[in-house]
Motif scaffolding. Sequence first.
Motif, PDB file in Angstrom:
ATOM      1  N   ARG A   1     -27.160 -13.501 -27.485  1.00  0.00           N
ATOM      2  CA  ARG A   1     -28.408 -12.945 -27.326  1.00  0.00           C
ATOM      3  C   ARG A   1     -29.364 -14.123 -26.635  1.00  0.00           C
ATOM      4  NH1 ARG A   1     -33.487 -12.747 -30.933  1.00  0.00           N
ATOM      5  NH2 ARG A   1     -32.432 -14.107 -32.552  1.00  0.00           N
ATOM      6  N   PRO A   2     -29.475 -15.310 -26.914  1.00  0.00           N
ATOM      7  CA  PRO A   2     -30.067 -16.226 -26.031  1.00  0.00           C
ATOM      8  C   PRO A   2     -29.582 -16.391 -24.588  1.00  0.00           C
ATOM      9  CG  PRO A   2     -28.651 -17.565 -27.718  1.00  0.00           C
ATOM     10  CD  PRO A   2     -28.613 -16.020 -28.059  1.00  0.00           C
ATOM     11  N   ALA A   3     -28.327 -16.022 -24.342  1.00  0.00           N
ATOM     12  CA  ALA A   3     -28.000 -15.749 -23.045  1.00  0.00           C
ATOM     13  C   ALA A   3     -28.477 -14.818 -22.382  1.00  0.00           C
ATOM     14  CB  ALA A   3     -26.371 -15.956 -22.860  1.00  0.00           C
ATOM     15  N   ILE A   4     -28.473 -13.676 -22.764  1.00  0.00           N
ATOM     16  CA  ILE A   4     -29.154 -12.416 -22.234  1.00  0.00           C
ATOM     17  C   ILE A   4     -30.818 -12.745 -21.943  1.00  0.00           C
ATOM     18  CG2 ILE A   4     -29.616 -10.091 -22.424  1.00  0.00           C
ATOM     19  CD1 ILE A   4     -27.032  -9.790 -24.088  1.00  0.00           C
ATOM     20  N   GLU A   5     -31.418 -13.455 -23.125  1.00  0.00           N
ATOM     21  CA  GLU A   5     -32.691 -13.510 -23.019  1.00  0.00           C
ATOM     22  C   GLU A   5     -33.228 -14.565 -21.928  1.00  0.00           C
ATOM     23  OE1 GLU A   5     -34.231 -13.914 -26.801  1.00  0.00           O
ATOM     24  OE2 GLU A   5     -34.224 -11.746 -27.094  1.00  0.00           O
ATOM     25  N   ALA A   6     -32.243 -15.710 -21.621  1.00  0.00           N
ATOM     26  CA  ALA A   6     -32.525 -16.867 -20.727  1.00  0.00           C
ATOM     27  C   ALA A   6     -32.338 -15.867 -19.200  1.00  0.00           C
ATOM     28  CB  ALA A   6     -31.270 -17.750 -20.853  1.00  0.00           C
ATOM     29  N   ILE A   7     -31.468 -15.046 -19.091  1.00  0.00           N
ATOM     30  CA  ILE A   7     -31.337 -14.431 -17.719  1.00  0.00           C
ATOM     31  C   ILE A   7     -32.601 -13.779 -17.356  1.00  0.00           C
ATOM     32  CG2 ILE A   7     -30.251 -12.329 -16.663  1.00  0.00           C
ATOM     33  CD1 ILE A   7     -27.671 -13.229 -18.295  1.00  0.00           C
ATOM     34  N   GLY A   8     -33.241 -13.043 -18.654  1.00  0.00           N
ATOM     35  CA  GLY A   8     -34.627 -12.644 -18.202  1.00  0.00           C
ATOM     36  C   GLY A   8     -35.842 -13.186 -17.898  1.00  0.00           C
ATOM     37  N   ARG A   9     -35.627 -14.514 -18.999  1.00  0.00           N
ATOM     38  CA  ARG A   9     -36.621 -15.536 -18.621  1.00  0.00           C
ATOM     39  C   ARG A   9     -36.615 -16.256 -17.390  1.00  0.00           C
ATOM     40  NH1 ARG A   9     -37.104 -20.404 -22.840  1.00  0.00           N
ATOM     41  NH2 ARG A   9     -38.310 -21.802 -21.811  1.00  0.00           N
ATOM     42  N   LEU A  10     -35.489 -16.348 -16.677  1.00  0.00           N
ATOM     43  CA  LEU A  10     -35.164 -17.113 -15.571  1.00  0.00           C
ATOM     44  C   LEU A  10     -35.289 -16.285 -14.465  1.00  0.00           C
ATOM     45  CD1 LEU A  10     -32.700 -19.785 -16.989  1.00  0.00           C
ATOM     46  CD2 LEU A  10     -34.814 -20.276 -16.516  1.00  0.00           C
TER      47      LEU A  10
ATOM     48  N   THR B   1     -29.981 -26.282 -18.392  1.00  0.00           N
ATOM     49  CA  THR B   1     -28.729 -26.761 -17.432  1.00  0.00           C
ATOM     50  C   THR B   1     -28.994 -26.326 -16.085  1.00  0.00           C
ATOM     51  OG1 THR B   1     -28.070 -24.548 -17.724  1.00  0.00           O
ATOM     52  CG2 THR B   1     -26.979 -26.001 -19.026  1.00  0.00           C
ATOM     53  N   ASN B   2     -30.352 -25.881 -15.773  1.00  0.00           N
ATOM     54  CA  ASN B   2     -30.682 -25.797 -14.320  1.00  0.00           C
ATOM     55  C   ASN B   2     -29.909 -25.307 -13.361  1.00  0.00           C
ATOM     56  OD1 ASN B   2     -33.451 -26.659 -14.860  1.00  0.00           O
ATOM     57  ND2 ASN B   2     -32.694 -28.936 -14.678  1.00  0.00           N
ATOM     58  N   GLU B   3     -29.265 -26.198 -12.324  1.00  0.00           N
ATOM     59  CA  GLU B   3     -28.575 -25.335 -11.208  1.00  0.00           C
ATOM     60  C   GLU B   3     -27.095 -25.216 -11.875  1.00  0.00           C
ATOM     61  OE1 GLU B   3     -28.501 -28.408  -8.127  1.00  0.00           O
ATOM     62  OE2 GLU B   3     -30.698 -28.213  -8.031  1.00  0.00           O
ATOM     63  N   SER B   4     -26.708 -25.330 -13.123  1.00  0.00           N
ATOM     64  CA  SER B   4     -25.581 -25.081 -13.621  1.00  0.00           C
ATOM     65  C   SER B   4     -25.742 -23.975 -14.543  1.00  0.00           C
ATOM     66  CB  SER B   4     -24.864 -26.497 -14.415  1.00  0.00           C
ATOM     67  OG  SER B   4     -24.678 -27.547 -13.699  1.00  0.00           O
ATOM     68  N   CYS B   5     -26.750 -23.431 -14.600  1.00  0.00           N
ATOM     69  CA  CYS B   5     -27.226 -22.454 -15.572  1.00  0.00           C
ATOM     70  C   CYS B   5     -26.187 -21.174 -15.412  1.00  0.00           C
ATOM     71  CB  CYS B   5     -28.559 -22.088 -15.522  1.00  0.00           C
ATOM     72  SG  CYS B   5     -29.170 -20.857 -16.549  1.00  0.00           S
TER      73      CYS B   5
ATOM     74  N   SER C   1     -26.154 -32.604 -23.827  1.00  0.00           N
ATOM     75  CA  SER C   1     -25.035 -31.924 -23.259  1.00  0.00           C
ATOM     76  C   SER C   1     -25.549 -30.867 -22.106  1.00  0.00           C
ATOM     77  CB  SER C   1     -23.996 -31.208 -24.337  1.00  0.00           C
ATOM     78  OG  SER C   1     -24.831 -30.433 -25.230  1.00  0.00           O
ATOM     79  N   ALA C   2     -26.754 -30.054 -22.431  1.00  0.00           N
ATOM     80  CA  ALA C   2     -27.225 -29.400 -21.237  1.00  0.00           C
ATOM     81  C   ALA C   2     -27.685 -30.264 -19.958  1.00  0.00           C
ATOM     82  CB  ALA C   2     -28.282 -28.563 -21.765  1.00  0.00           C
ATOM     83  N   ARG C   3     -28.424 -31.170 -20.170  1.00  0.00           N
ATOM     84  CA  ARG C   3     -28.796 -31.889 -19.105  1.00  0.00           C
ATOM     85  C   ARG C   3     -27.611 -32.666 -18.460  1.00  0.00           C
ATOM     86  NH1 ARG C   3     -34.367 -34.810 -20.659  1.00  0.00           N
ATOM     87  NH2 ARG C   3     -34.036 -35.712 -18.803  1.00  0.00           N
TER      88      ARG C   3
END
Lengths: 121, 404
Positions: free
Chosen positions: B256-265, B235-239, B194-196
């Motif tokens: 939590r994963p959303a916040i961490e993804a923000i830092g990671r990306l 989700t790349n460009e839709s992230c 679904s993410a892809r």
Amino acid sequence: MIDDDPMVRRILCTLLGPSGHTVDEVDGVDEGRELLATGEYDLVLLDLNLSDGSGFDLLTLARDELHLAVPVIIVSGMQQEANVLKGFDLGAVEFISKPFDSQEVLDLVARWTGAPHTADR
Amino acid sequence: MKWRRYGDVAFALLVTVVITVEGVALLLIVRAAVAQMDGQVDAGGLRDALMGGILVSSLGLLTLTGFVLVYHAMSARQAEIRRRERVGWTDRWIEVLLAGAAPPAGPISRGARDALIDLRTLLKGEQARQLEELMQGYEIDRELLTQLSSHRLPRRLDALESLASAALPSTFDRLLSVLDADEAPIRLAAARASARTLSAMVPGFERERAAAALAESLEHSALPTATVQEAIVLTNESCPTLLKRLLERPSKMVLRPAIEAIGRLKLVAFAERIAPFAERDDPEIRAAVLRAFAGLGTLPERSAPMLLRSLDDPVAFVRVQAAHAACLLPPDVAVPRLVTLLTDPSWWTRKAAAGALLQLGDPGVRALHISASDNPDPYAREMAARILQDAGVTELSLTIAEAI
């Protein structure tokens, strides 16, 4: 063109051939090194994941050992910021992330070879 | 190689038959032995039963070994046949896409379908749209969704892998419904697919709707946070669209994963947006925000007081993350607070504080030297000295640096 994925090589060959470019393709560092050593190329399209090593190794080798000034465009799915920056640090001139837009590839190849490119078909 | 996942039912059946036959043979041997002890059968009869048992066991083992060998030989052959078929079809599809050749009439073979799907993972833009039209023309979406309804796990996993590569928006809603499947591997594959698929959607109302739906489904999916984070990254460009929706969800399983993804990306545009979460009651959320700031390498101006408060957080792992992020504060503010943190009861906090001081450059290194020799707390002295030693920073190198 140095890429371990035969499908990518096929796509890029099909794409670039009609634009008047002569394309040689290999899938690894060793073969890539042999081709680059001939000094006959105007442009290199380089993947980062190769069959026998990393594209970064080949990039370093091209600059430090072979002393080549040929422009290198990285075409890779490893588009993390660190990889992009490392690629530019090692002398790559562009970074195309996979999946790629064929028009973007044609435009960049045309820019770095100074050749006119075929636009939309 | 996918083909190798199949054959499990045949193997299980064969093992059951062999074990049953060997069990029966063993029973007959026991029966013959008892009969011989009772004098009902002579030694020759027992020997015949034993020989029969050994023969049956050997045949059973030979059958199993033969099955495994034939299976692997067939797998290799099958894989090679598929590979050749795919290569042929890849060339043909490339001709269709890039040279304007006419597409073949449907229905198409499995190899043709797989080659078409593989190409979808490599091309974007106009060719990706062409591929999408081709796949829908050959009803590949419908075929894969039918396969997704199979009761066999390998078939459903194959369908999800193909759907992830095909990234067809028409399959998105069905993929979301699989996110609450009973089997964990199916939920994981559905999250990726679904993410892809979301990543391939063009900006607009449909992508906004899909992002909101995925955020809600991820929240209720009981997926591990690492998987949710992986889905976000995929989700790349839709992230950014998805992240906006995830930050609106109340559950920490997605927050939590959303916040961490923000830092990671390194999505700096979200820095202001995540700052308020640092005041949450949940220490894991507070720590995630601080970790994200450290990853982003920037701190919103208004968040400095929050970071200073976090250095005194009652939870040790939050103080650890606050110490890491303290490098983002001006050195004159950060150094005294980090020096205080060198006396923290938690070893990890002391280590993080010393590491942050080292990262702050000269003022931090100088403070570490002073702490290593003069801090009244022995644990602070030990940590400061250890960090300096590990980094190879000596008094002499500091003096040279100052002189330069």
